[in-house]
Motif scaffolding. Structure first.
Motif, mmCIF file in Angstrom:
data_model
loop_
_atom_site.group_PDB
_atom_site.id
_atom_site.type_symbol
_atom_site.label_atom_id
_atom_site.label_comp_id
_atom_site.label_asym_id
_atom_site.label_seq_id
_atom_site.Cartn_x
_atom_site.Cartn_y
_atom_site.Cartn_z
ATOM 1 N N HIS A 167 26.007 9.517 -31.148
ATOM 2 C CA HIS A 167 26.900 8.562 -31.819
ATOM 3 C C HIS A 167 26.080 7.740 -32.807
ATOM 4 O O HIS A 167 24.842 7.745 -32.776
ATOM 5 C CB HIS A 167 27.565 7.627 -30.794
ATOM 6 C CG HIS A 167 26.588 6.698 -30.136
ATOM 7 N ND1 HIS A 167 25.747 7.106 -29.122
ATOM 8 C CD2 HIS A 167 26.272 5.404 -30.376
ATOM 9 C CE1 HIS A 167 24.974 6.104 -28.754
ATOM 10 N NE2 HIS A 167 25.270 5.044 -29.507
ATOM 11 N N ASP A 169 25.907 3.685 -34.354
ATOM 12 C CA ASP A 169 26.403 2.320 -34.153
ATOM 13 C C ASP A 169 26.653 1.728 -35.530
ATOM 14 O O ASP A 169 25.842 0.943 -36.042
ATOM 15 C CB ASP A 169 25.371 1.492 -33.369
ATOM 16 C CG ASP A 169 25.232 1.995 -31.938
ATOM 17 O OD1 ASP A 169 26.259 2.271 -31.307
ATOM 18 O OD2 ASP A 169 24.091 2.119 -31.459
ATOM 19 N N HIS A 231 22.348 9.020 -32.718
ATOM 20 C CA HIS A 231 21.318 8.974 -31.669
ATOM 21 C C HIS A 231 21.954 9.281 -30.318
ATOM 22 O O HIS A 231 23.170 9.152 -30.138
ATOM 23 C CB HIS A 231 20.557 7.642 -31.661
ATOM 24 C CG HIS A 231 21.410 6.430 -31.565
ATOM 25 N ND1 HIS A 231 21.865 5.727 -32.657
ATOM 26 C CD2 HIS A 231 21.896 5.761 -30.489
ATOM 27 C CE1 HIS A 231 22.575 4.690 -32.271
ATOM 28 N NE2 HIS A 231 22.621 4.688 -30.951
ATOM 29 N N ARG A 249 22.910 -7.045 -30.788
ATOM 30 C CA ARG A 249 23.606 -6.797 -32.053
ATOM 31 C C ARG A 249 24.050 -8.116 -32.678
ATOM 32 O O ARG A 249 24.221 -9.107 -31.974
ATOM 33 C CB ARG A 249 24.857 -5.936 -31.787
ATOM 34 C CG ARG A 249 24.509 -4.573 -31.205
ATOM 35 C CD ARG A 249 25.624 -4.031 -30.322
ATOM 36 N NE ARG A 249 25.137 -2.865 -29.574
ATOM 37 C CZ ARG A 249 25.469 -1.608 -29.851
ATOM 38 N NH1 ARG A 249 26.336 -1.346 -30.806
ATOM 39 N NH2 ARG A 249 24.966 -0.624 -29.146
#
Ligand SMILES: O=C(O)CCC(=O)C(=O)O
Ligand SMILES: [Fe+2]
Length: 262
Positions: A167, A169, A231, A249
């Protein structure tokens, strides 16, 4: 599980190759990793940012920085504290998340500033208030990166069967200028990056970037990595220890104002 037994297992599970590499050049290792640990806040405020040894990894549109941020004893104390305190999603939210990301087997939790929410693998995720150990890590990361992280996603891999599929991010809620800061605690595991053009239908043959994420390590995924590279954390049946990963994040949208279209 009884707490002392759990503590013993956590400390057992992080020995191995990572331990040797980690002890290099780390004079200020606090004593007694599994006895009575020194106060985390004090130990963490003593982390010497200037002494960190960084590995820079660069490819086309990929930019990573990797270091051992915490010596083994500090990393083990953090893992122990998080094993005691983190509340993972259960019930409907956990089920929805598993459906949303078929290749996701681990348990997840989210913490952050009040009112923050984050849409991750199709699921709107509310942040619980910061726990003390998470605040300490966040404050160290502010010193290391110069960024004020306001949200953390925690993944717990109970053993080598737990994994995370490929996926990116690249959610809209994230400030794309701020690197995702990924702290790994516990069992060392393989991790890889794959360029989007080398996934089916394959346009180019771009070599994967592979690495081992060690106990106490920090990986910074700098922009524009997450726009171009996927990743994943593949399963490793032989790796039986618990691993907890925290991705810090910077979320820019507030609760109720997030875009639900993705
Ligand atoms: O467990 C890891 O190292 C990766 C976690 C991850 O990629 C994520 O939470 O988005
Ligand atoms: Fe990720």
């Amino acid at each position: 599980m009884e707490k002392a037994a759990k503590r013993r297992r956590l400390c057992d599970g992080v020995s191995g190759p990572g331990e040797e590499r980690q002890s290099e050049g780390e004079a200020s290792e606090p004593k007694s990793p599994c006895g009575s640990p020194p106060a985390l806040s004090r130990v963490m405020s003593q982390i010497q940012i200037g002494d960190l040894h960084w590995n820079k990894i660069k490819r086309t549109n990929l930019d990573l920085d990797y270091t051992i941020l915490f010596p083994k004893s500090v990393a083990s104390s953090l893992l122990e504290a998080l094993e005691d305190q983190v509340e993972y999603f259960t019930g409907d939210l956990a089920r929805v998340r598993c459906l949303a990301m078929a290749q996701l087997t681990q348990k997840t939790a989210t913490y952050g500033d009040p009112g923050l929410t984050y849409k991750y693998s199709g699921v709107q995720t509310p942040a619980r208030p910061w726990l003390e150990p998470l605040q300490h890590i966040r404050d160290v990361l502010a010193r290391v990166t110069g960024h004020d992280y306001n949200f953390v996603l925690i993944n717990r891999y109970k053993d080598g069967n737990d994994k995370m599929g490929e996926h990116k991010d690249d959610e809209k809620e994230l400030d794309a200028k701020v690197p995702i800061a990924s702290l790994s605690l516990g069992q060392e595991r393989n991790f890889y990056f794959k360029h989007q053009d080398s996934r089916p239908p394959k346009k180019f043959n771009i070599e994967k970037v592979q690495m081992q994420l060690q106990h106490g390590s920090l990986l910074l995924m700098n922009p524009p990595t997450n726009q171009f590279w996927y990743h994943a954390l593949p399963p490793r049946k032989a790796s039986q220890g618990v691993r907890v990963n925290l991705t810090f994040r910077k979320v820019v949208a507030r609760l109720g104002k997030t875009d639900n279209s993705t």
